[in-house]
Write a protein that holds these residues in place. Structure first.
Motif, PDB file in Angstrom:
ATOM      1  N   CYS A   1      62.655  55.883  35.957  1.00  0.00           N
ATOM      2  CA  CYS A   1      63.999  56.105  36.218  1.00  0.00           C
ATOM      3  C   CYS A   1      64.966  54.663  36.148  1.00  0.00           C
ATOM      4  O   CYS A   1      66.023  54.790  35.683  1.00  0.00           O
ATOM      5  CB  CYS A   1      63.941  56.435  37.747  1.00  0.00           C
ATOM      6  N   LEU A   2      64.248  53.525  36.731  1.00  0.00           N
ATOM      7  CA  LEU A   2      65.026  52.366  36.586  1.00  0.00           C
ATOM      8  C   LEU A   2      65.497  51.753  35.281  1.00  0.00           C
ATOM      9  O   LEU A   2      66.481  51.537  35.003  1.00  0.00           O
ATOM     10  CB  LEU A   2      64.358  51.226  37.539  1.00  0.00           C
ATOM     11  N   PRO A   3      64.290  51.732  34.438  1.00  0.00           N
ATOM     12  CA  PRO A   3      64.692  51.126  33.168  1.00  0.00           C
ATOM     13  C   PRO A   3      65.585  52.148  32.271  1.00  0.00           C
ATOM     14  O   PRO A   3      66.345  51.660  31.641  1.00  0.00           O
ATOM     15  CB  PRO A   3      63.244  51.337  32.318  1.00  0.00           C
ATOM     16  N   SER A   4      65.655  53.331  32.439  1.00  0.00           N
ATOM     17  CA  SER A   4      66.865  54.257  31.789  1.00  0.00           C
ATOM     18  C   SER A   4      67.853  54.045  32.575  1.00  0.00           C
ATOM     19  O   SER A   4      68.995  53.759  31.594  1.00  0.00           O
ATOM     20  CB  SER A   4      66.235  55.794  32.216  1.00  0.00           C
ATOM     21  N   LEU A   5      68.305  54.099  33.883  1.00  0.00           N
ATOM     22  CA  LEU A   5      69.545  53.742  34.459  1.00  0.00           C
ATOM     23  C   LEU A   5      69.922  52.384  34.056  1.00  0.00           C
ATOM     24  O   LEU A   5      71.218  51.821  33.676  1.00  0.00           O
ATOM     25  CB  LEU A   5      69.236  53.651  35.995  1.00  0.00           C
ATOM     26  N   LEU A   6      68.987  51.021  33.807  1.00  0.00           N
ATOM     27  CA  LEU A   6      69.587  49.845  33.603  1.00  0.00           C
ATOM     28  C   LEU A   6      69.922  49.830  32.038  1.00  0.00           C
ATOM     29  O   LEU A   6      70.916  49.488  31.568  1.00  0.00           O
ATOM     30  CB  LEU A   6      68.387  48.941  33.686  1.00  0.00           C
ATOM     31  N   GLY A   7      69.169  50.658  31.040  1.00  0.00           N
ATOM     32  CA  GLY A   7      69.684  50.579  29.585  1.00  0.00           C
ATOM     33  C   GLY A   7      70.922  51.348  29.697  1.00  0.00           C
ATOM     34  O   GLY A   7      71.727  51.010  28.817  1.00  0.00           O
ATOM     35  N   ALA A   8      71.147  52.335  30.197  1.00  0.00           N
ATOM     36  CA  ALA A   8      72.588  53.088  30.183  1.00  0.00           C
ATOM     37  C   ALA A   8      73.664  52.216  30.701  1.00  0.00           C
ATOM     38  O   ALA A   8      74.791  52.007  29.999  1.00  0.00           O
ATOM     39  CB  ALA A   8      72.347  54.407  31.112  1.00  0.00           C
ATOM     40  N   ALA A   9      73.582  51.622  31.645  1.00  0.00           N
ATOM     41  CA  ALA A   9      74.436  50.550  32.147  1.00  0.00           C
ATOM     42  C   ALA A   9      74.933  49.400  31.212  1.00  0.00           C
ATOM     43  O   ALA A   9      76.108  49.200  30.992  1.00  0.00           O
ATOM     44  CB  ALA A   9      74.010  49.872  33.674  1.00  0.00           C
TER      45      ALA A   9
ATOM     46  N   SER B   1      76.750  48.269  38.912  1.00  0.00           N
ATOM     47  CA  SER B   1      76.784  48.674  40.444  1.00  0.00           C
ATOM     48  C   SER B   1      77.392  50.216  40.451  1.00  0.00           C
ATOM     49  O   SER B   1      76.623  50.824  41.102  1.00  0.00           O
ATOM     50  CB  SER B   1      78.298  48.149  40.792  1.00  0.00           C
ATOM     51  N   LEU B   2      78.023  50.667  39.655  1.00  0.00           N
ATOM     52  CA  LEU B   2      78.379  52.142  39.615  1.00  0.00           C
ATOM     53  C   LEU B   2      76.938  53.017  39.140  1.00  0.00           C
ATOM     54  O   LEU B   2      76.887  54.092  40.099  1.00  0.00           O
ATOM     55  CB  LEU B   2      79.530  52.678  38.667  1.00  0.00           C
ATOM     56  N   ILE B   3      76.249  52.668  38.238  1.00  0.00           N
ATOM     57  CA  ILE B   3      75.273  53.386  37.599  1.00  0.00           C
ATOM     58  C   ILE B   3      74.272  53.385  38.810  1.00  0.00           C
ATOM     59  O   ILE B   3      73.525  54.242  38.879  1.00  0.00           O
ATOM     60  CB  ILE B   3      74.713  52.990  36.343  1.00  0.00           C
ATOM     61  N   GLY B   4      73.945  52.107  39.282  1.00  0.00           N
ATOM     62  CA  GLY B   4      73.030  51.900  40.354  1.00  0.00           C
ATOM     63  C   GLY B   4      73.388  52.709  41.776  1.00  0.00           C
ATOM     64  O   GLY B   4      72.464  53.563  42.338  1.00  0.00           O
ATOM     65  N   LEU B   5      74.628  52.718  42.057  1.00  0.00           N
ATOM     66  CA  LEU B   5      74.933  53.475  43.259  1.00  0.00           C
ATOM     67  C   LEU B   5      74.799  55.155  42.818  1.00  0.00           C
ATOM     68  O   LEU B   5      74.346  55.878  43.615  1.00  0.00           O
ATOM     69  CB  LEU B   5      76.398  53.329  43.789  1.00  0.00           C
ATOM     70  N   GLY B   6      75.076  55.451  41.899  1.00  0.00           N
ATOM     71  CA  GLY B   6      75.254  56.848  41.444  1.00  0.00           C
ATOM     72  C   GLY B   6      73.764  57.173  41.292  1.00  0.00           C
ATOM     73  O   GLY B   6      73.216  58.508  41.701  1.00  0.00           O
ATOM     74  N   GLY B   7      72.715  56.487  40.734  1.00  0.00           N
ATOM     75  CA  GLY B   7      71.331  56.664  40.538  1.00  0.00           C
ATOM     76  C   GLY B   7      70.796  56.720  42.025  1.00  0.00           C
ATOM     77  O   GLY B   7      69.854  57.728  42.045  1.00  0.00           O
ATOM     78  N   LEU B   8      71.164  55.984  42.949  1.00  0.00           N
ATOM     79  CA  LEU B   8      70.607  55.958  44.343  1.00  0.00           C
ATOM     80  C   LEU B   8      70.893  57.236  44.840  1.00  0.00           C
ATOM     81  O   LEU B   8      70.220  57.734  45.540  1.00  0.00           O
ATOM     82  CB  LEU B   8      71.012  54.694  45.118  1.00  0.00           C
ATOM     83  N   ALA B   9      72.312  57.536  44.877  1.00  0.00           N
ATOM     84  CA  ALA B   9      72.804  58.920  45.360  1.00  0.00           C
ATOM     85  C   ALA B   9      72.101  60.042  44.836  1.00  0.00           C
ATOM     86  O   ALA B   9      71.433  60.845  45.515  1.00  0.00           O
ATOM     87  CB  ALA B   9      74.196  58.949  45.163  1.00  0.00           C
ATOM     88  N   PHE B  10      71.807  60.074  43.525  1.00  0.00           N
ATOM     89  CA  PHE B  10      71.041  61.200  42.881  1.00  0.00           C
ATOM     90  C   PHE B  10      69.735  61.195  43.462  1.00  0.00           C
ATOM     91  O   PHE B  10      69.057  62.497  43.586  1.00  0.00           O
ATOM     92  CB  PHE B  10      70.926  60.717  41.375  1.00  0.00           C
ATOM     93  N   GLU B  11      68.755  60.056  43.553  1.00  0.00           N
ATOM     94  CA  GLU B  11      67.486  60.179  43.990  1.00  0.00           C
ATOM     95  C   GLU B  11      67.332  60.422  45.429  1.00  0.00           C
ATOM     96  O   GLU B  11      66.440  61.322  45.669  1.00  0.00           O
ATOM     97  CB  GLU B  11      66.966  58.747  43.783  1.00  0.00           C
ATOM     98  N   LEU B  12      68.358  60.268  46.202  1.00  0.00           N
ATOM     99  CA  LEU B  12      68.261  60.294  47.757  1.00  0.00           C
ATOM    100  C   LEU B  12      68.424  61.931  47.892  1.00  0.00           C
ATOM    101  O   LEU B  12      67.727  62.530  48.531  1.00  0.00           O
ATOM    102  CB  LEU B  12      69.061  59.661  48.602  1.00  0.00           C
TER     103      LEU B  12
ATOM    104  N   LEU C   1      85.403  59.694  43.861  1.00  0.00           N
ATOM    105  CA  LEU C   1      85.946  58.976  44.848  1.00  0.00           C
ATOM    106  C   LEU C   1      85.818  57.304  44.826  1.00  0.00           C
ATOM    107  O   LEU C   1      86.654  56.622  44.827  1.00  0.00           O
ATOM    108  CB  LEU C   1      85.651  59.606  46.263  1.00  0.00           C
ATOM    109  N   THR C   2      84.546  57.033  44.795  1.00  0.00           N
ATOM    110  CA  THR C   2      84.049  55.595  44.629  1.00  0.00           C
ATOM    111  C   THR C   2      84.770  55.011  43.470  1.00  0.00           C
ATOM    112  O   THR C   2      85.476  54.022  43.571  1.00  0.00           O
ATOM    113  CB  THR C   2      82.655  55.550  44.298  1.00  0.00           C
ATOM    114  N   VAL C   3      84.768  55.551  42.171  1.00  0.00           N
ATOM    115  CA  VAL C   3      85.494  55.141  41.160  1.00  0.00           C
ATOM    116  C   VAL C   3      87.004  55.004  41.353  1.00  0.00           C
ATOM    117  O   VAL C   3      87.689  54.002  40.997  1.00  0.00           O
ATOM    118  CB  VAL C   3      85.244  55.882  39.846  1.00  0.00           C
TER     119      VAL C   3
END
Length: 284
Positions: A24-32, A58-69, A102-104
């Motif tokens: 998960c984290l490598p995919s999100l970091l690569g996309a960012a 920041s946006l991908i990390g926040l979105g990824g965290l929300a998606f995971e939770l 809303l965040t964006v």
């Protein structure tokens, strides 16, 4: 070592930490990083590379965290209904996209002075956010679904009908259906590893969340035996027997792996070795 119960249908085979850190984290970091370099939606012109990196990570990390939770919460609620994963994913995606829209909108107003806090502006921004969410989450979600066994493989060709008096072919042990496709079906050994069973085949190894004794029960019909409280071996995988100076036996598998034999299984292993003609040598 402790053992856990069998995973329910749709439960992951790979430990959570390995899935999170290795996939998960490598995919999100690569996309960012890709989005920061491309600078879509005007960010390339309005922001420096450093600002774009901070913006997208920041946006991908926040979105990824929300998606995971949200996914973790939804899978707990749907633990007994793994077939509902499609509806769950749609719901989670829309919820995350709404939150991130809303965040964006607030970030764009603060950072670049763009006002999306209007019905039409939010609707337009929501479409963009959904597209980014789908692109960013595609690979992690696909890997997760595959790990949970929720992606159906290609349909098998129908077998030709058997004559009426022909004996039915032997059923494949149920445990083999749990193996990832990349490992094949040439099972060599099982090894208890904390809460998991590590499966060894000619193609490699992987972890499956279940108790060793349940895995052995699902291997009924496959020629093999338990040789230690933490080890089971397939008879066809044994290349020889090695006797240590202290008298302990070690089974040498055809891939070179050595499996210890405990005292409580010594008699059965020696009998099997004589019957199978396993070569015995003295080891160091």
């Amino acid at each position: 070592m402790r053992e856990t119960t069998l995973p329910a249908a749709g439960q992951p085979r790979t430990p959570y930490r390995r899935r999170l850190l290795g996939r998960c984290l490598p995919s999100l970091l690569g996309a960012a990083l890709v989005l920061a370099l491309l600078g879509p939606f005007g960010t390339f012109v309005d922001l420096t590379l450093t600002q774009r990196l901070a913006y997208w990570i920041s946006l991908i990390g926040l979105g990824g965290l929300a998606f995971e939770l949200l996914t973790l919460a939804a899978t707990r609620l749907l633990r007994e209904r793994p077939e509902a994963w499609r509806s769950m994913l749609v719901g989670v995606t829309l919820a995350v996209a709404s939150l991130m829209t809303l965040t964006v909108a607030l970030l764009e107003k603060t950072l670049r002075g763009l006002d999306f806090l209007r019905p039409l502006g939010l609707a337009e921004l929501f479409v963009y956010v959904v597209l980014v969410t789908l692109l960013v989450s595609a690979i992690p979600v696909w890997l997760e679904l595959r790990d949970r066994g929720l992606l159906a493989g290609p349909a098998a060709l129908p077998s030709p009908p058997l004559p009426d008096n022909a004996p039915a072919p032997p059923a494949e042990p149920a445990f083999l259906a749990r193996l990832p496709a990349r490992l094949g079906r040439d099972l060599l050994a099982l090894e208890m590893e904390d809460h998991y069973v590590r499966v060894h085949t000619e193609a490699g190894s992987d972890l499956i969340l279940m108790r060793l004794r349940d895995a052995i029960a699902e291997l009924a019909g496959l020629d093999g035996m338990q040789v230690h409280r933490s080890h089971w071996v397939a008879a066809a995988a044994v290349a020889g027997v090695e006797r240590k100076p202290d008298g302990k036996l070690v089974l040498v598998l055809r891939n070179g792996r050595r499996v210890p034999v405990s005292r409580s299984y010594l008699t059965e292993v020696r009998a099997a070795a004589r019957a199978a003609g396993w070569a015995e040598k003295t080891g160091s």
